[in-house]
Design a protein around this motif. Structure first.
Motif, PDB file in Angstrom:
ATOM      1  N   GLY A 187      -9.188   1.263  -6.139  1.00  0.00           N
ATOM      2  CA  GLY A 187      -8.098   1.487  -7.086  1.00  0.00           C
ATOM      3  C   GLY A 187      -7.065   2.462  -6.550  1.00  0.00           C
ATOM      4  O   GLY A 187      -5.855   2.205  -6.623  1.00  0.00           O
ATOM      5  N   THR A 188      -7.537   3.573  -5.993  1.00  0.00           N
ATOM      6  CA  THR A 188      -6.611   4.571  -5.456  1.00  0.00           C
ATOM      7  C   THR A 188      -5.885   4.049  -4.226  1.00  0.00           C
ATOM      8  O   THR A 188      -4.685   4.253  -4.056  1.00  0.00           O
ATOM      9  CB  THR A 188      -7.369   5.862  -5.101  1.00  0.00           C
ATOM     10  N   GLY A 189      -6.622   3.360  -3.352  1.00  0.00           N
ATOM     11  CA  GLY A 189      -6.004   2.802  -2.156  1.00  0.00           C
ATOM     12  C   GLY A 189      -4.956   1.760  -2.496  1.00  0.00           C
ATOM     13  O   GLY A 189      -3.865   1.740  -1.899  1.00  0.00           O
ATOM     14  N   ALA A 190      -5.263   0.891  -3.460  1.00  0.00           N
ATOM     15  CA  ALA A 190      -4.305  -0.132  -3.867  1.00  0.00           C
ATOM     16  C   ALA A 190      -3.074   0.500  -4.508  1.00  0.00           C
ATOM     17  O   ALA A 190      -1.946   0.038  -4.307  1.00  0.00           O
ATOM     18  CB  ALA A 190      -4.972  -1.093  -4.852  1.00  0.00           C
ATOM     19  N   PHE A 191      -3.291   1.571  -5.264  1.00  0.00           N
ATOM     20  CA  PHE A 191      -2.168   2.293  -5.862  1.00  0.00           C
ATOM     21  C   PHE A 191      -1.261   2.858  -4.773  1.00  0.00           C
ATOM     22  O   PHE A 191      -0.037   2.855  -4.893  1.00  0.00           O
ATOM     23  CB  PHE A 191      -2.717   3.418  -6.741  1.00  0.00           C
ATOM     24  N   GLY A 192      -1.886   3.297  -3.669  1.00  0.00           N
ATOM     25  CA  GLY A 192      -1.113   3.899  -2.580  1.00  0.00           C
ATOM     26  C   GLY A 192      -0.212   2.926  -1.857  1.00  0.00           C
ATOM     27  O   GLY A 192       0.878   3.300  -1.398  1.00  0.00           O
ATOM     28  N   ILE A 193      -0.612   1.668  -1.735  1.00  0.00           N
ATOM     29  CA  ILE A 193       0.208   0.725  -0.966  1.00  0.00           C
ATOM     30  C   ILE A 193       1.447   0.280  -1.723  1.00  0.00           C
ATOM     31  O   ILE A 193       2.302  -0.407  -1.168  1.00  0.00           O
ATOM     32  CB  ILE A 193      -0.612  -0.521  -0.539  1.00  0.00           C
ATOM     33  N   LEU A 240      -7.559  -3.578   1.658  1.00  0.00           N
ATOM     34  CA  LEU A 240      -6.198  -3.078   1.525  1.00  0.00           C
ATOM     35  C   LEU A 240      -5.250  -3.710   2.538  1.00  0.00           C
ATOM     36  O   LEU A 240      -4.072  -3.940   2.230  1.00  0.00           O
ATOM     37  CB  LEU A 240      -6.191  -1.554   1.676  1.00  0.00           C
ATOM     38  N   PHE A 241      -5.747  -4.009   3.715  1.00  0.00           N
ATOM     39  CA  PHE A 241      -4.905  -4.664   4.722  1.00  0.00           C
ATOM     40  C   PHE A 241      -4.493  -6.056   4.239  1.00  0.00           C
ATOM     41  O   PHE A 241      -3.312  -6.430   4.281  1.00  0.00           O
ATOM     42  CB  PHE A 241      -5.653  -4.758   6.049  1.00  0.00           C
ATOM     43  N   LEU A 242      -5.463  -6.830   3.761  1.00  0.00           N
ATOM     44  CA  LEU A 242      -5.151  -8.160   3.247  1.00  0.00           C
ATOM     45  C   LEU A 242      -4.279  -8.073   1.997  1.00  0.00           C
ATOM     46  O   LEU A 242      -3.369  -8.892   1.796  1.00  0.00           O
ATOM     47  CB  LEU A 242      -6.442  -8.918   2.947  1.00  0.00           C
ATOM     48  N   GLY A 243      -4.563  -7.062   1.171  1.00  0.00           N
ATOM     49  CA  GLY A 243      -3.759  -6.885  -0.034  1.00  0.00           C
ATOM     50  C   GLY A 243      -2.315  -6.543   0.285  1.00  0.00           C
ATOM     51  O   GLY A 243      -1.393  -7.064  -0.359  1.00  0.00           O
ATOM     52  N   SER A 244      -2.095  -5.681   1.248  1.00  0.00           N
ATOM     53  CA  SER A 244      -0.719  -5.306   1.616  1.00  0.00           C
ATOM     54  C   SER A 244       0.023  -6.490   2.217  1.00  0.00           C
ATOM     55  O   SER A 244       1.220  -6.675   1.960  1.00  0.00           O
ATOM     56  CB  SER A 244      -0.743  -4.131   2.596  1.00  0.00           C
ATOM     57  N   LEU A 245      -0.656  -7.315   2.989  1.00  0.00           N
ATOM     58  CA  LEU A 245      -0.022  -8.512   3.542  1.00  0.00           C
ATOM     59  C   LEU A 245       0.404  -9.472   2.431  1.00  0.00           C
ATOM     60  O   LEU A 245       1.459 -10.116   2.509  1.00  0.00           O
ATOM     61  CB  LEU A 245      -0.979  -9.227   4.498  1.00  0.00           C
ATOM     62  N   SER A 250      -6.588   3.719   2.912  1.00  0.00           N
ATOM     63  CA  SER A 250      -8.057   3.741   2.886  1.00  0.00           C
ATOM     64  C   SER A 250      -8.585   5.163   2.879  1.00  0.00           C
ATOM     65  O   SER A 250      -9.566   5.474   2.189  1.00  0.00           O
ATOM     66  CB  SER A 250      -8.613   2.979   4.089  1.00  0.00           C
ATOM     67  N   SER A 251      -7.943   6.031   3.644  1.00  0.00           N
ATOM     68  CA  SER A 251      -8.364   7.438   3.678  1.00  0.00           C
ATOM     69  C   SER A 251      -8.139   8.091   2.325  1.00  0.00           C
ATOM     70  O   SER A 251      -9.010   8.824   1.817  1.00  0.00           O
ATOM     71  CB  SER A 251      -7.592   8.190   4.764  1.00  0.00           C
ATOM     72  N   LEU A 252      -6.989   7.836   1.716  1.00  0.00           N
ATOM     73  CA  LEU A 252      -6.713   8.395   0.392  1.00  0.00           C
ATOM     74  C   LEU A 252      -7.710   7.849  -0.623  1.00  0.00           C
ATOM     75  O   LEU A 252      -8.206   8.584  -1.482  1.00  0.00           O
ATOM     76  CB  LEU A 252      -5.284   8.050  -0.031  1.00  0.00           C
ATOM     77  N   GLY A 253      -8.012   6.563  -0.522  1.00  0.00           N
ATOM     78  CA  GLY A 253      -8.976   5.958  -1.434  1.00  0.00           C
ATOM     79  C   GLY A 253     -10.370   6.535  -1.275  1.00  0.00           C
ATOM     80  O   GLY A 253     -11.098   6.708  -2.254  1.00  0.00           O
ATOM     81  N   THR A 254     -10.748   6.853  -0.050  1.00  0.00           N
ATOM     82  CA  THR A 254     -12.082   7.400   0.198  1.00  0.00           C
ATOM     83  C   THR A 254     -12.229   8.787  -0.405  1.00  0.00           C
ATOM     84  O   THR A 254     -13.292   9.140  -0.934  1.00  0.00           O
ATOM     85  CB  THR A 254     -12.359   7.443   1.713  1.00  0.00           C
ATOM     86  N   PHE A 255     -11.166   9.593  -0.339  1.00  0.00           N
ATOM     87  CA  PHE A 255     -11.197  10.895  -1.012  1.00  0.00           C
ATOM     88  C   PHE A 255     -11.449  10.712  -2.510  1.00  0.00           C
ATOM     89  O   PHE A 255     -12.250  11.432  -3.106  1.00  0.00           O
ATOM     90  CB  PHE A 255      -9.873  11.640  -0.797  1.00  0.00           C
ATOM     91  N   ALA A 256     -10.775   9.741  -3.111  1.00  0.00           N
ATOM     92  CA  ALA A 256     -10.978   9.474  -4.539  1.00  0.00           C
ATOM     93  C   ALA A 256     -12.371   8.920  -4.796  1.00  0.00           C
ATOM     94  O   ALA A 256     -12.991   9.200  -5.828  1.00  0.00           O
ATOM     95  CB  ALA A 256      -9.917   8.492  -5.040  1.00  0.00           C
ATOM     96  N   GLY A 257     -12.880   8.140  -3.841  1.00  0.00           N
ATOM     97  CA  GLY A 257     -14.213   7.577  -3.994  1.00  0.00           C
ATOM     98  C   GLY A 257     -15.287   8.641  -4.079  1.00  0.00           C
ATOM     99  O   GLY A 257     -16.313   8.447  -4.752  1.00  0.00           O
ATOM    100  N   ALA A 258     -15.074   9.753  -3.395  1.00  0.00           N
ATOM    101  CA  ALA A 258     -16.046  10.844  -3.458  1.00  0.00           C
ATOM    102  C   ALA A 258     -16.194  11.336  -4.892  1.00  0.00           C
ATOM    103  O   ALA A 258     -17.311  11.551  -5.384  1.00  0.00           O
ATOM    104  CB  ALA A 258     -15.605  11.986  -2.545  1.00  0.00           C
ATOM    105  N   LEU A 259     -15.066  11.494  -5.592  1.00  0.00           N
ATOM    106  CA  LEU A 259     -15.132  11.922  -6.985  1.00  0.00           C
ATOM    107  C   LEU A 259     -15.694  10.819  -7.870  1.00  0.00           C
ATOM    108  O   LEU A 259     -16.448  11.076  -8.803  1.00  0.00           O
ATOM    109  CB  LEU A 259     -13.733  12.323  -7.469  1.00  0.00           C
TER     110      LEU A 259
END
Length: 350
Positions: free
Chosen positions: A192-198, A275-280, A309-318
């Motif tokens: 969710g966070t990663g998709a929001f970022g793109i 996220l790569f496929l989603g951004s494409l 993906s990095s931003l999403g992983t930070f959110a995934g920790a929470l």
């Protein structure tokens, strides 16, 4: 007592009992190889039959498996002459990894797979089982009682190499991929966070302006942050001397860190692909080019997915805080190691 085989040959039945999981898979791969390798063992007039079952013996209060307590009953129940039990429970003699206990008198042996490492496990297990069976066969007497209590122990030579091999064997027994289904909330938060970022042009520009080394550093930081969070929040770090593991909590913790780190890295890789496929699919090349003010290609989409993906992983920790602590603990360790740790936790709470 051995039965009669073809041509009047004595038949010795070897029972191979294995814990569920890796030990069971290895045991079934060994059947035919064991029968061929045992040919001639015990004399030319001896024929061998190997029988495999999956089963679990309980762990005692000291955190170990008391095979000899059950060996006679198991052999009698299944019609075995000799018994080898394969387990994924790490075991020690002194402070060194223990491969096997062999009781020649009882005709029973216990082989610990983690001490065999993470590579060529089936081949190494075959050698360990053959060594144990040949020792038992040497003391096997079909016509009279054997001398009870004669135990032969085998372990790797002392040193760092043996302990590293054990640690890697523990990681393999833990099977890091099993943790991913238990991180459903973390994965959902990360996606969710990663998709929001793109969707944000500022993220596009940050990704385009970042060199691969910087992106790699951010990736490593996010993976390590989530690993630390999972271990700390779910109580996976061993701060005490656990049952039967005096002075060995370092090995346990190292295997835990590697298991969780590999699981988080796998989640990160999955997140990157999504996220790569989603951004494409979402961002047209023409629009991305107008925002970045230079011609774009797959590498630009990859950089965007990399940072997101990095931003999403930070959110995934929470997000992992909403996953079940018990399911994460159970998925992090092999079944027997989880039993041992749970036993130690229960004892420390008393």
């Amino acid at each position: 007592m051995p039965g009669e085989g073809e041509g009047g040959r004595r038949r010795i039945v070897l029972g191979l009992m294995a814990d569920p999981g890796l030990p069971d898979a290895v045991a079934h791969k060994l059947v035919l190889r064991l029968q061929d390798a045992l040919s001639g063992t015990g004399g030319s007039d001896v024929g061998w039959q190997v029988s495999v079952i999956r089963g679990t013996l309980p762990i005692n209060a000291a955190g170990d498996i008391q095979l000899l307590k059950y060996a006679a009953g198991l052999k009698r129940e299944h019609g075995w002459d000799l018994l080898v039990y394969l387990t994924d429970l790490p075991r020690f003699t002194g402070d060194q990894p223990l491969i096997s206990d062999v009781d020649v008198g009882e005709g029973a042996a216990l082989v610990s797979l983690p001490a065999l490492g993470s590579l060529r496990v089936t081949a190494r297990t075959l050698q360990a089982v053959l060594r144990a069976v040949r020792q038992m066969a040497d003391g096997y007497s079909p016509d009279g009682p054997r001398q009870p209590g004669k135990v032969v122990r085998h372990s790797y030579s002392a040193g760092v190499r043996a302990k590293i091999r054990l640690m890697l064997g523990m990681v393999r027994s833990n099977r890091p991929g099993r943790l991913l289904p238990s991180l459903s909330s973390a994965t959902a938060a990360a996606i969710g966070t990663g998709a929001f970022g793109i969707f944000y042009t500022s993220i596009w520009n940050m990704a385009a302006a970042s060199i691969p080394l910087r992106l790699a550093g951010i990736s490593l930081l996010s993976i390590c942050a989530m690993t630390i969070w999972l271990i700390g929040h779910n109580g996976l770090w061993d701060r005490s001397e656990r049952l039967g593991l005096s002075g060995r909590s370092g090995l346990d913790n190292a295997a835990t860190v590697i298991t969780v780190l590999l699981s988080v890295a796998a989640m990160y890789a999955l997140l990157f692909v999504v996220l790569f496929l989603g951004s494409l699919a979402i961002i047209s090349g023409q629009y991305l080019e107008s925002q970045l003010r230079h011609p774009v290609g797959p590498a630009d989409y990859a950089r965007l997915a990399w940072l997101a993906s990095s931003l999403g992983t930070f959110a995934g920790a929470l997000g992992s805080s909403f996953d079940s602590n018990e399911s994460i603990r159970e998925a992090t360790y092999s079944r027997r190691q989880h039993e041992r740790r749970k036993l130690a936790d229960d004892a420390s709470d008393e």
